[in-house]
Enzyme design. Structure first.
Site, mmCIF file in Angstrom:
data_model
loop_
_atom_site.group_PDB
_atom_site.id
_atom_site.type_symbol
_atom_site.label_atom_id
_atom_site.label_comp_id
_atom_site.label_asym_id
_atom_site.label_seq_id
_atom_site.Cartn_x
_atom_site.Cartn_y
_atom_site.Cartn_z
ATOM 1 N N HIS A 141 2.033 -2.403 -5.582
ATOM 2 C CA HIS A 141 1.607 -3.748 -5.199
ATOM 3 C C HIS A 141 0.089 -3.918 -5.288
ATOM 4 O O HIS A 141 -0.424 -5.036 -5.234
ATOM 5 C CB HIS A 141 2.076 -4.055 -3.776
ATOM 6 C CG HIS A 141 2.377 -5.506 -3.535
ATOM 7 N ND1 HIS A 141 1.962 -6.494 -4.386
ATOM 8 C CD2 HIS A 141 3.044 -6.137 -2.532
ATOM 9 C CE1 HIS A 141 2.362 -7.674 -3.933
ATOM 10 N NE2 HIS A 141 3.018 -7.485 -2.808
ATOM 11 N N ASP A 156 1.560 -8.075 -8.629
ATOM 12 C CA ASP A 156 1.900 -9.043 -7.582
ATOM 13 C C ASP A 156 3.405 -9.248 -7.525
ATOM 14 O O ASP A 156 4.130 -8.954 -8.482
ATOM 15 C CB ASP A 156 1.214 -10.377 -7.856
ATOM 16 C CG ASP A 156 -0.304 -10.282 -7.736
ATOM 17 O OD1 ASP A 156 -0.763 -9.430 -6.957
ATOM 18 O OD2 ASP A 156 -0.996 -11.050 -8.436
#
Length: 521
Positions: A492, A496
């Site tokens: 992450h 995204d």
């Protein structure tokens, strides 16, 4: 007059620390003699003489940091200088008993006995060293696995003598000559380095039973005392600055020496000097019960465990899920399987469709094909897909190269070849390095759903699962379809949530409508 310089020490390594000089100024050396040890954050490297000559001047002192190409010493080829320390010691020992000639007579007698023993054993040739081969880029050590021959056995040229386990693959040590294994210098479980002599072969001799079992026994490692820790100067400096107890750090350098990399790793792991009670508790393994068995982890299994845990600790790992209707691919495979096999000599499987689907999605979402390097992001405009394969030795991830340029048949052939070599233990390091994305198929073992762990430094891994018929709603009706759950684990920090979900939707669309792959849409 020429200069001895710091050699290239590996990708991204720009400097090293001078460890121990094994020669002195004015000393004669022979080709391949070890002159000095250099230490980087990862490995310890020996610098050897390229030809006979004399060390005229030492330019870099022990503990000094040097860059690649920097001068370590000045060297005069073909010259003669002072004799090395070892011959000096030998001369002193020979000169000591000059009071009478009896010691010399004893020495000659022993030499005659040795020659007699050699003749009796049928070992008429010279002794040749069997050495650990280069095991791949950045691989500095391995663990001795199984000896495949015994002392006294006849061996042929290139016959495997033993297996060495590295962090990733098993490597065989071949016999350099035909003859008899006269001496084994290491035992199973010992750590060895590339270039290390592990056995001696009597060239041209015929095999027989070993006369002495002591020869087949490898020298036992001396226990390391906390008061006598061998450490490189840079390791001592790191330990001093960070209050690391070097007696609790396992050395990976030559003769168990603690390197700078070992010390830095200890700092990262918080290896401060523990309390006495904690030391006793940590060093004493628990007792096993009557129905328990303690087995040492292989180096490959240790590396798998370490890398998976490092991936969890370093990445902001998250998993998103979806499911795909496999009806279209199953129907296509059934329709063209015979023609495909007849033309290409291999069956059309599911994995090639998944590889192609992932490549198409990676081209749309490049962040999933990238990696983080410090404060930078490296985007990769090539698509080398790692395919996880379970073997008896553990999980390995061989790489299918340039998948964007391969057909379905080319991908299937590549996967079959790598899978076979993985199960046979014949993969090389080059087969498992450089993947940009990984696919793991837990479905072959019956897994219905799981969250795969990233294969660092990659930013994404796709988990395939079991195809199972389930009721699904299509156009207002409940129908039975062969469905597969898909799982994308991603970092992450670089990918995204929107990108991850979009990636998985692209994969789903390509699987449910395989014509999109053929039409490149």
């Amino acid at each position: 007059m020429s200069a001895i310089t710091v050699p290239t020490l590996g990708e991204s390594v720009s400097e090293a620390t001078v460890g121990s000089w094994l020669v002195s100024e004015g000393q004669s050396v022979k080709k391949d003699d070890v002159l000095v040890e250099l230490e980087t954050d990862k490995v310890s490297v020996e610098v050897r003489a390229e030809e006979d000559g004399v060390i005229t001047a030492i330019k870099a002192k022990e503990g000094e940091t040097v860059e690649i190409g920097a001068a370590l010493a000045e060297f005069e080829a073909g010259a003669s200088g002072a004799k090395s320390p070892e011959p000096k010691k030998a001369e002193k020992k020979d000169e000591a008993p000059k009071k009478d000639d009896k010691p010399a007579e004893k020495s000659e007698a022993k030499s005659d006995e040795a020659k007699s023993d050699q003749a009796k054993s049928g070992a008429g040739g010279a002794l040749t060293d069997a050495k650990v081969p280069v095991m791949g880029e950045s691989v500095a050590e391995g663990t001795v696995g199984n000896w495949l021959v015994k002392v006294g056995d006849s061996v042929s040229v290139d016959q495997p003598l033993m297996e060495i386990e590295t962090d990733k693959v098993a490597v065989e040590v071949p016999s350099p000559v035909a003859g008899v294994l006269e001496e084994a210098l290491v035992k199973e479980g010992d750590s060895v380095e590339p270039g290390q002599v592990v056995a001696k072969i009597r060239e041209g001799a015929s095999g027989g039973s070993a006369k002495s079992e002591s020869k087949s026994e490898a020298p036992k490692a001396e226990s390391k005392s906390s008061d006598d820790v061998k450490a490189m100067p840079s390791a001592q400096r790191v330990a001093s600055e960070n209050k690391v107890d070097l007696s609790k750090v396992e050395g990976t350098g030559r003769d168990g020496r603690v390197t700078k990399g070992d010390a830095l790793k200890a700092v990262e792991q918080g290896a401060r000097a523990p309390e006495p009670a904690a030391v006793a508790q940590a060093s004493a393994p628990r007792e096993t019960g009557e129905r328990e068995e303690r087995v040492k982890m292989t180096r490959l299994r240790q590396t798998i465990a370490r890398r998976l845990k490092e991936a969890q600790n370093s990445a902001a790992m998250l998993t998103t899920y979806n499911e795909a209707d496999m009806s279209a691919i199953m129907a296509l495979r059934k329709e063209v399987q015979d023609d495909f096999t007849a033309k290409h000599g291999i069956k059309l499987g599911f994995m090639s469709f998944f590889v192609k689907a992932c490549v198409a999605a990676l081209q749309d979402i490049p962040a999933v094909n990238a990696e983080i390097d410090g404060t930078d992001i490296i985007y990769k405009n090539y698509y080398d897909i790692g395919v996880a394969v379970g073997t008896d030795r553990g999980l390995v991830v061989p790489v299918v190269r340039d998948c964007d340029q391969k057909s379905l048949a080319g991908i299937e052939k590549g996967i079959m070849d790598l899978g076979k070599r993985a199960r046979d233990g014949q993969l090389g390091l080059e087969d498992m390095q450089g993947a940009t994305f990984t696919i793991s198929n837990g479905g072959v073992y019956g897994s219905l759903m799981s969250s795969p762990i990233l294969n660092a430094p990659q930013s994404g891994i796709l988990g395939m699962h079991k195809i199972q018929e389930r009721p699904v709603a299509i156009n207002g009706q409940v129908v039975i379809r062969p469905m597969m759950y898909l799982a994308l684990s991603y970092d992450h920090r670089i990918v995204d949530g929107k990108e991850a979900v979009t990636f998985l939707v692209r994969v789903k669309e390509s699987l449910e409508k395989p014509e999109r792959l053929l039409l490149d849409i």
